[in-house]
Motif scaffolding. Structure first.
Motif, PDB file in Angstrom:
ATOM      1  N   GLU A  72       0.849  -1.188   0.000  1.00 18.08           N
ATOM      2  CA  GLU A  72       0.000   0.000   0.000  1.00 18.08           C
ATOM      3  C   GLU A  72       0.890   1.245   0.000  1.00 18.08           C
ATOM      4  O   GLU A  72       1.900   1.298   0.696  1.00 18.08           O
ATOM      5  CB  GLU A  72      -0.909   0.034   1.234  1.00 18.08           C
ATOM      6  N   GLU A  73       0.504   2.243  -0.785  1.00 17.00           N
ATOM      7  CA  GLU A  73       1.280   3.482  -0.817  1.00 17.00           C
ATOM      8  C   GLU A  73       1.186   4.188   0.532  1.00 17.00           C
ATOM      9  O   GLU A  73       0.143   4.170   1.187  1.00 17.00           O
ATOM     10  CB  GLU A  73       0.782   4.400  -1.929  1.00 17.00           C
ATOM     11  N   SER A  74       2.282   4.799   0.927  1.00 14.69           N
ATOM     12  CA  SER A  74       2.345   5.507   2.196  1.00 14.69           C
ATOM     13  C   SER A  74       2.187   7.008   1.970  1.00 14.69           C
ATOM     14  O   SER A  74       2.453   7.509   0.884  1.00 14.69           O
ATOM     15  CB  SER A  74       3.696   5.254   2.877  1.00 14.69           C
ATOM     16  N   THR A  75       1.794   7.702   3.011  1.00 14.22           N
ATOM     17  CA  THR A  75       1.715   9.153   2.942  1.00 14.22           C
ATOM     18  C   THR A  75       3.129   9.721   2.894  1.00 14.22           C
ATOM     19  O   THR A  75       4.109   8.993   3.091  1.00 14.22           O
ATOM     20  CB  THR A  75       0.970   9.720   4.168  1.00 14.22           C
ATOM     21  N   CYS A  76       3.244  11.022   2.674  1.00 14.15           N
ATOM     22  CA  CYS A  76       4.565  11.668   2.682  1.00 14.15           C
ATOM     23  C   CYS A  76       5.047  11.951   4.105  1.00 14.15           C
ATOM     24  O   CYS A  76       6.137  12.475   4.302  1.00 14.15           O
ATOM     25  CB  CYS A  76       4.541  12.949   1.846  1.00 14.15           C
ATOM     26  N   SER A  77       4.232  11.611   5.076  1.00 18.99           N
ATOM     27  CA  SER A  77       4.672  11.639   6.486  1.00 18.99           C
ATOM     28  C   SER A  77       4.239  10.318   7.126  1.00 18.99           C
ATOM     29  O   SER A  77       3.353  10.273   7.956  1.00 18.99           O
ATOM     30  CB  SER A  77       4.089  12.843   7.223  1.00 18.99           C
ATOM     31  N   PRO A  78       4.891   9.224   6.694  1.00 21.27           N
ATOM     32  CA  PRO A  78       4.447   7.901   7.143  1.00 21.27           C
ATOM     33  C   PRO A  78       4.700   7.660   8.629  1.00 21.27           C
ATOM     34  O   PRO A  78       5.684   8.118   9.196  1.00 21.27           O
ATOM     35  CB  PRO A  78       5.270   6.935   6.294  1.00 21.27           C
ATOM     36  N   MET A  79       3.778   6.918   9.219  1.00 25.83           N
ATOM     37  CA  MET A  79       3.932   6.466  10.597  1.00 25.83           C
ATOM     38  C   MET A  79       4.658   5.128  10.538  1.00 25.83           C
ATOM     39  O   MET A  79       4.212   4.204   9.860  1.00 25.83           O
ATOM     40  CB  MET A  79       2.573   6.305  11.269  1.00 25.83           C
ATOM     41  N   PHE A  80       5.774   5.036  11.241  1.00 20.66           N
ATOM     42  CA  PHE A  80       6.592   3.832  11.271  1.00 20.66           C
ATOM     43  C   PHE A  80       6.453   3.167  12.634  1.00 20.66           C
ATOM     44  O   PHE A  80       6.477   3.824  13.664  1.00 20.66           O
ATOM     45  CB  PHE A  80       8.065   4.187  11.041  1.00 20.66           C
ATOM     46  N   ARG A  81       6.298   1.847  12.605  1.00 23.47           N
ATOM     47  CA  ARG A  81       6.268   1.077  13.852  1.00 23.47           C
ATOM     48  C   ARG A  81       6.958  -0.258  13.588  1.00 23.47           C
ATOM     49  O   ARG A  81       6.808  -0.847  12.526  1.00 23.47           O
ATOM     50  CB  ARG A  81       4.834   0.826  14.310  1.00 23.47           C
ATOM     51  N   TYR A  82       7.709  -0.685  14.564  1.00 22.84           N
ATOM     52  CA  TYR A  82       8.264  -2.036  14.489  1.00 22.84           C
ATOM     53  C   TYR A  82       7.864  -2.790  15.734  1.00 22.84           C
ATOM     54  O   TYR A  82       7.595  -2.198  16.782  1.00 22.84           O
ATOM     55  CB  TYR A  82       9.787  -2.014  14.308  1.00 22.84           C
ATOM     56  N   GLU A  83       7.781  -4.089  15.587  1.00 19.27           N
ATOM     57  CA  GLU A  83       7.482  -4.968  16.714  1.00 19.27           C
ATOM     58  C   GLU A  83       8.535  -6.059  16.736  1.00 19.27           C
ATOM     59  O   GLU A  83       9.028  -6.486  15.696  1.00 19.27           O
ATOM     60  CB  GLU A  83       6.089  -5.585  16.563  1.00 19.27           C
ATOM     61  N   ILE A  84       8.869  -6.474  17.933  1.00 23.24           N
ATOM     62  CA  ILE A  84       9.816  -7.572  18.107  1.00 23.24           C
ATOM     63  C   ILE A  84       9.003  -8.808  18.473  1.00 23.24           C
ATOM     64  O   ILE A  84       8.201  -8.783  19.399  1.00 23.24           O
ATOM     65  CB  ILE A  84      10.844  -7.246  19.203  1.00 23.24           C
ATOM     66  N   ILE A  85       9.207  -9.880  17.733  1.00 20.24           N
ATOM     67  CA  ILE A  85       8.442 -11.098  17.950  1.00 20.24           C
ATOM     68  C   ILE A  85       8.863 -11.766  19.263  1.00 20.24           C
ATOM     69  O   ILE A  85       8.028 -12.099  20.082  1.00 20.24           O
ATOM     70  CB  ILE A  85       8.590 -12.052  16.745  1.00 20.24           C
ATOM     71  N   GLU A  86      10.167 -11.949  19.463  1.00 21.14           N
ATOM     72  CA  GLU A  86      10.684 -12.530  20.706  1.00 21.14           C
ATOM     73  C   GLU A  86      11.835 -11.660  21.198  1.00 21.14           C
ATOM     74  O   GLU A  86      12.967 -11.792  20.726  1.00 21.14           O
ATOM     75  CB  GLU A  86      11.164 -13.962  20.482  1.00 21.14           C
ATOM     76  N   ALA A  87      11.559 -10.772  22.154  1.00 17.74           N
ATOM     77  CA  ALA A  87      12.539  -9.795  22.634  1.00 17.74           C
ATOM     78  C   ALA A  87      13.804 -10.451  23.175  1.00 17.74           C
ATOM     79  O   ALA A  87      14.908  -9.934  22.977  1.00 17.74           O
ATOM     80  CB  ALA A  87      11.907  -8.900  23.693  1.00 17.74           C
ATOM     81  N   LYS A  88      13.671 -11.592  23.829  1.00 18.30           N
ATOM     82  CA  LYS A  88      14.845 -12.233  24.430  1.00 18.30           C
ATOM     83  C   LYS A  88      15.878 -12.655  23.392  1.00 18.30           C
ATOM     84  O   LYS A  88      17.052 -12.800  23.700  1.00 18.30           O
ATOM     85  CB  LYS A  88      14.424 -13.417  25.299  1.00 18.30           C
ATOM     86  N   LYS A  89      15.455 -12.821  22.132  1.00 17.56           N
ATOM     87  CA  LYS A  89      16.393 -13.222  21.094  1.00 17.56           C
ATOM     88  C   LYS A  89      17.357 -12.095  20.718  1.00 17.56           C
ATOM     89  O   LYS A  89      18.414 -12.348  20.168  1.00 17.56           O
ATOM     90  CB  LYS A  89      15.656 -13.725  19.858  1.00 17.56           C
ATOM     91  N   PHE A  90      16.987 -10.833  21.005  1.00 20.11           N
ATOM     92  CA  PHE A  90      17.897  -9.707  20.773  1.00 20.11           C
ATOM     93  C   PHE A  90      18.833  -9.514  21.959  1.00 20.11           C
ATOM     94  O   PHE A  90      19.907  -8.961  21.821  1.00 20.11           O
ATOM     95  CB  PHE A  90      17.133  -8.402  20.538  1.00 20.11           C
ATOM     96  N   GLY A  91      18.401  -9.935  23.140  1.00 24.82           N
ATOM     97  CA  GLY A  91      19.197  -9.679  24.338  1.00 24.82           C
ATOM     98  C   GLY A  91      19.180  -8.190  24.650  1.00 24.82           C
ATOM     99  O   GLY A  91      18.171  -7.509  24.508  1.00 24.82           O
ATOM    100  N   PHE A  92      20.318  -7.675  25.047  1.00 26.15           N
ATOM    101  CA  PHE A  92      20.458  -6.249  25.352  1.00 26.15           C
ATOM    102  C   PHE A  92      20.486  -5.473  24.040  1.00 26.15           C
ATOM    103  O   PHE A  92      21.315  -5.735  23.173  1.00 26.15           O
ATOM    104  CB  PHE A  92      21.747  -6.008  26.142  1.00 26.15           C
ATOM    105  N   ILE A  93      19.579  -4.513  23.879  1.00 28.54           N
ATOM    106  CA  ILE A  93      19.544  -3.678  22.674  1.00 28.54           C
ATOM    107  C   ILE A  93      20.253  -2.376  22.988  1.00 28.54           C
ATOM    108  O   ILE A  93      19.834  -1.611  23.859  1.00 28.54           O
ATOM    109  CB  ILE A  93      18.102  -3.430  22.203  1.00 28.54           C
TER     110      ILE A  93
END
Length: 185
Positions: A72-93
């Motif tokens: 889908e096309e985004s606006t020129c001021s897109p809202m960005f979000r990320y989610e981590i599926i399993e936080a423990k797999k990253f450890g200390f960020i």
């Protein structure tokens, strides 16, 4: 080429590849494709303007990795979000950052138009947080935005009708960098 496509199609539909060709090369490729498809290559979910980026199963099967694409096309001021599926797999960020690359000729510019990161590099608590919506064109004073000339700017300016690639990095005990392709309205 038809034989490779045939093997690839067979390997997506079946656990084994049988009878794809006279040599073991095609069967080996089919097993490799299945292995790639079964391997979880990302621990992230990516959203732009509420639309989730998707990965191509075909590309992932062949190469072992697939970037995210937001259809889908985004606006020129897109809202960005990320989610981590399993936080423990990253450890200390330690660090979260993003680069914005515009389409250039047949590919994307090697030079980022913008590099975005927390203003407090040594403070992991100041990073972009998972599950939070960020207006990429107006991130505010907590984030540093550098343009392609290494000058700090107040905001990211997306142009209408242009293709972009975001390079998003979560650096931790286990780091992940992914590409997100999208187009603005």
């Amino acid at each position: 080429m038809k034989r490779i496509v045939s093997c690839l199609a067979a390997s997506v539909g079946f656990a084994f590849v049988v009878g794809c060709g006279p040599g073991a090369g095609e069967a080996g490729m089919g097993i490799s494709v299945m292995s790639n498809l079964m391997r979880k290559d990302t621990n992230l979910r990516i959203f732009l303007d509420g639309h989730q980026g998707k990965q191509s199963a075909l590309k992932k099967g062949v190469t072992g990795y697939s970037a995210f694409t937001v259809k889908e096309e985004s606006t020129c001021s897109p809202m960005f979000r990320y989610e981590i599926i399993e936080a423990k797999k990253f450890g200390f960020i330690k660090h979260v950052s993003m680069q914005v690359h515009p389409k250039f000729e047949a590919d994307f510019s090697d030079i980022a138009d913008y590099v975005i990161h927390s203003r407090e590099l040594n403070n992991p608590e100041a990073n972009m947080k998972p599950g939070v919506d960020y207006d990429l064109s107006n991130l505010g004073k907590d984030f540093r935005i550098m343009d392609r000339h290494d000058k700090e700017v107040e905001k990211v300016e997306f142009k209408p009708g242009l293709d972009y690639m975001l390079v998003f990095t979560v650096a931790g005990d286990k780091s992940e960098t992914t590409q997100i392709f999208f187009k603005t309205k």
